[in-house]
Motif scaffolding. Structure first.
Motif, PDB file in Angstrom:
ATOM      1  N   TYR A  35      38.270  63.598  40.416  1.00 58.27           N
ATOM      2  CA  TYR A  35      38.490  62.702  41.548  1.00 58.27           C
ATOM      3  C   TYR A  35      37.257  62.603  42.447  1.00 58.27           C
ATOM      4  O   TYR A  35      36.977  61.548  43.006  1.00 58.27           O
ATOM      5  CB  TYR A  35      39.712  63.134  42.354  1.00 58.27           C
ATOM      6  CG  TYR A  35      40.978  63.062  41.532  1.00 58.27           C
ATOM      7  CD1 TYR A  35      41.528  61.839  41.175  1.00 58.27           C
ATOM      8  CD2 TYR A  35      41.596  64.218  41.085  1.00 58.27           C
ATOM      9  CE1 TYR A  35      42.669  61.763  40.397  1.00 58.27           C
ATOM     10  CE2 TYR A  35      42.750  64.161  40.312  1.00 58.27           C
ATOM     11  CZ  TYR A  35      43.277  62.926  39.969  1.00 58.27           C
ATOM     12  OH  TYR A  35      44.400  62.866  39.197  1.00 58.27           O
ATOM     13  N   VAL A  36      36.536  63.687  42.564  1.00 57.45           N
ATOM     14  CA  VAL A  36      35.278  63.651  43.317  1.00 57.45           C
ATOM     15  C   VAL A  36      34.285  62.756  42.595  1.00 57.45           C
ATOM     16  O   VAL A  36      33.599  61.941  43.219  1.00 57.45           O
ATOM     17  CB  VAL A  36      34.710  65.069  43.528  1.00 57.45           C
ATOM     18  CG1 VAL A  36      33.311  65.014  44.124  1.00 57.45           C
ATOM     19  CG2 VAL A  36      35.622  65.880  44.424  1.00 57.45           C
ATOM     20  N   LYS A  37      34.217  62.885  41.282  1.00 59.40           N
ATOM     21  CA  LYS A  37      33.316  62.024  40.507  1.00 59.40           C
ATOM     22  C   LYS A  37      33.745  60.567  40.603  1.00 59.40           C
ATOM     23  O   LYS A  37      32.906  59.661  40.694  1.00 59.40           O
ATOM     24  CB  LYS A  37      33.302  62.469  39.045  1.00 59.40           C
ATOM     25  CG  LYS A  37      32.623  63.797  38.834  1.00 59.40           C
ATOM     26  CD  LYS A  37      32.659  64.208  37.382  1.00 59.40           C
ATOM     27  CE  LYS A  37      32.024  65.579  37.207  1.00 59.40           C
ATOM     28  NZ  LYS A  37      32.097  66.049  35.823  1.00 59.40           N
ATOM     29  N   LEU A  38      35.051  60.340  40.595  1.00 58.02           N
ATOM     30  CA  LEU A  38      35.577  58.980  40.647  1.00 58.02           C
ATOM     31  C   LEU A  38      35.320  58.315  42.005  1.00 58.02           C
ATOM     32  O   LEU A  38      34.976  57.140  42.066  1.00 58.02           O
ATOM     33  CB  LEU A  38      37.084  59.007  40.359  1.00 58.02           C
ATOM     34  CG  LEU A  38      37.806  57.680  40.271  1.00 58.02           C
ATOM     35  CD1 LEU A  38      37.363  56.940  39.014  1.00 58.02           C
ATOM     36  CD2 LEU A  38      39.306  57.906  40.244  1.00 58.02           C
ATOM     37  N   LEU A  39      35.473  59.067  43.085  1.00 51.00           N
ATOM     38  CA  LEU A  39      35.307  58.505  44.428  1.00 51.00           C
ATOM     39  C   LEU A  39      33.896  58.644  44.983  1.00 51.00           C
ATOM     40  O   LEU A  39      33.528  57.931  45.919  1.00 51.00           O
ATOM     41  CB  LEU A  39      36.283  59.186  45.396  1.00 51.00           C
ATOM     42  CG  LEU A  39      37.753  58.849  45.229  1.00 51.00           C
ATOM     43  CD1 LEU A  39      38.604  59.765  46.089  1.00 51.00           C
ATOM     44  CD2 LEU A  39      38.001  57.403  45.586  1.00 51.00           C
ATOM     45  N   GLY A  40      33.109  59.539  44.426  1.00 50.23           N
ATOM     46  CA  GLY A  40      31.787  59.824  44.980  1.00 50.23           C
ATOM     47  C   GLY A  40      30.828  58.650  44.948  1.00 50.23           C
ATOM     48  O   GLY A  40      30.201  58.326  45.962  1.00 50.23           O
ATOM     49  N   MET A  41      30.695  58.012  43.811  1.00 51.83           N
ATOM     50  CA  MET A  41      29.755  56.896  43.690  1.00 51.83           C
ATOM     51  C   MET A  41      30.155  55.695  44.548  1.00 51.83           C
ATOM     52  O   MET A  41      29.308  55.167  45.285  1.00 51.83           O
ATOM     53  CB  MET A  41      29.597  56.469  42.224  1.00 51.83           C
ATOM     54  CG  MET A  41      28.621  55.327  42.036  1.00 51.83           C
ATOM     55  SD  MET A  41      26.928  55.723  42.493  1.00 51.83           S
ATOM     56  CE  MET A  41      26.460  56.710  41.109  1.00 51.83           C
ATOM     57  N   PRO A  42      31.409  55.251  44.513  1.00 50.10           N
ATOM     58  CA  PRO A  42      31.768  54.132  45.403  1.00 50.10           C
ATOM     59  C   PRO A  42      31.551  54.464  46.879  1.00 50.10           C
ATOM     60  O   PRO A  42      31.074  53.626  47.636  1.00 50.10           O
ATOM     61  CB  PRO A  42      33.249  53.886  45.113  1.00 50.10           C
ATOM     62  CG  PRO A  42      33.470  54.440  43.758  1.00 50.10           C
ATOM     63  CD  PRO A  42      32.513  55.589  43.612  1.00 50.10           C
ATOM     64  N   HIS A  43      31.880  55.694  47.265  1.00 51.71           N
ATOM     65  CA  HIS A  43      31.656  56.078  48.663  1.00 51.71           C
ATOM     66  C   HIS A  43      30.162  56.055  48.999  1.00 51.71           C
ATOM     67  O   HIS A  43      29.782  55.588  50.071  1.00 51.71           O
ATOM     68  CB  HIS A  43      32.229  57.464  48.962  1.00 51.71           C
ATOM     69  CG  HIS A  43      31.799  57.978  50.298  1.00 51.71           C
ATOM     70  ND1 HIS A  43      32.236  57.421  51.480  1.00 51.71           N
ATOM     71  CD2 HIS A  43      30.928  58.942  50.644  1.00 51.71           C
ATOM     72  CE1 HIS A  43      31.660  58.041  52.485  1.00 51.71           C
ATOM     73  NE2 HIS A  43      30.855  58.976  52.006  1.00 51.71           N
ATOM     74  N   GLY A  44      29.343  56.544  48.099  1.00 52.45           N
ATOM     75  CA  GLY A  44      27.899  56.532  48.332  1.00 52.45           C
ATOM     76  C   GLY A  44      27.353  55.126  48.508  1.00 52.45           C
ATOM     77  O   GLY A  44      26.542  54.868  49.404  1.00 52.45           O
ATOM     78  N   ILE A  45      27.812  54.217  47.688  1.00 55.67           N
ATOM     79  CA  ILE A  45      27.374  52.821  47.793  1.00 55.67           C
ATOM     80  C   ILE A  45      27.856  52.212  49.108  1.00 55.67           C
ATOM     81  O   ILE A  45      27.095  51.530  49.800  1.00 55.67           O
ATOM     82  CB  ILE A  45      27.868  52.003  46.578  1.00 55.67           C
ATOM     83  CG1 ILE A  45      27.145  52.482  45.315  1.00 55.67           C
ATOM     84  CG2 ILE A  45      27.680  50.512  46.795  1.00 55.67           C
ATOM     85  CD1 ILE A  45      27.733  51.967  44.027  1.00 55.67           C
ATOM     86  N   LEU A  46      29.117  52.466  49.453  1.00 54.17           N
ATOM     87  CA  LEU A  46      29.652  51.951  50.715  1.00 54.17           C
ATOM     88  C   LEU A  46      28.927  52.554  51.917  1.00 54.17           C
ATOM     89  O   LEU A  46      28.683  51.862  52.909  1.00 54.17           O
ATOM     90  CB  LEU A  46      31.152  52.232  50.805  1.00 54.17           C
ATOM     91  CG  LEU A  46      32.025  51.401  49.878  1.00 54.17           C
ATOM     92  CD1 LEU A  46      33.425  51.986  49.798  1.00 54.17           C
ATOM     93  CD2 LEU A  46      32.064  49.952  50.328  1.00 54.17           C
ATOM     94  N   PHE A  47      28.577  53.823  51.828  1.00 49.98           N
ATOM     95  CA  PHE A  47      27.835  54.482  52.905  1.00 49.98           C
ATOM     96  C   PHE A  47      26.477  53.809  53.122  1.00 49.98           C
ATOM     97  O   PHE A  47      26.099  53.494  54.253  1.00 49.98           O
ATOM     98  CB  PHE A  47      27.655  55.966  52.583  1.00 49.98           C
ATOM     99  CG  PHE A  47      26.806  56.711  53.572  1.00 49.98           C
ATOM    100  CD1 PHE A  47      27.327  57.099  54.789  1.00 49.98           C
ATOM    101  CD2 PHE A  47      25.482  57.009  53.289  1.00 49.98           C
ATOM    102  CE1 PHE A  47      26.547  57.783  55.713  1.00 49.98           C
ATOM    103  CE2 PHE A  47      24.698  57.685  54.196  1.00 49.98           C
ATOM    104  CZ  PHE A  47      25.228  58.082  55.414  1.00 49.98           C
TER     105      PHE A  47
END
Length: 91
Positions: A35-47
């Motif tokens: 779940y960290v891998k799944l949410l990490g990249m989208p969050h990074g892009i949004l950040f």
């Protein structure tokens, strides 16, 4: 540009909360890092999008340094982007 920034701020805030309060505990308490891998990249892009748009919108709206610092700092505080939306972005 402001409506787009508001959407990105909302999505960044939600992704941060999900990452912090759901994915990370699941990773450490249930030994399930997907779940960290799944949410990490989208969050990074949004950040990154949030930071870039904050600078653009801030310069367009002629925010002073204190407001700009508050908006930028809100991106690393849980629920911070919701505060920014309510305080600085709603018109």
């Amino acid at each position: 540009m402001l409506p787009f920034f508001r959407v990105i701020a909302l999505l960044e805030g939600v992704s941060y909360i999900l990452l912090l309060f759901i994915a990370t505990p699941v990773k450490y308490f249930m030994n399930e890092p997907k779940y960290v891998k799944l949410l990490g990249m989208p969050h990074g892009i949004l950040f990154i999008m949030y930071i870039i748009l904050a600078v653009i919108v801030g310069s367009n709206l002629k925010w002073n340094n204190k407001t700009m610092r508050t908006v930028l700092l809100a991106s690393i505080i849980p629920f911070g982007t919701f505060y920014v939306d309510k305080k600085f972005l709603k018109q």
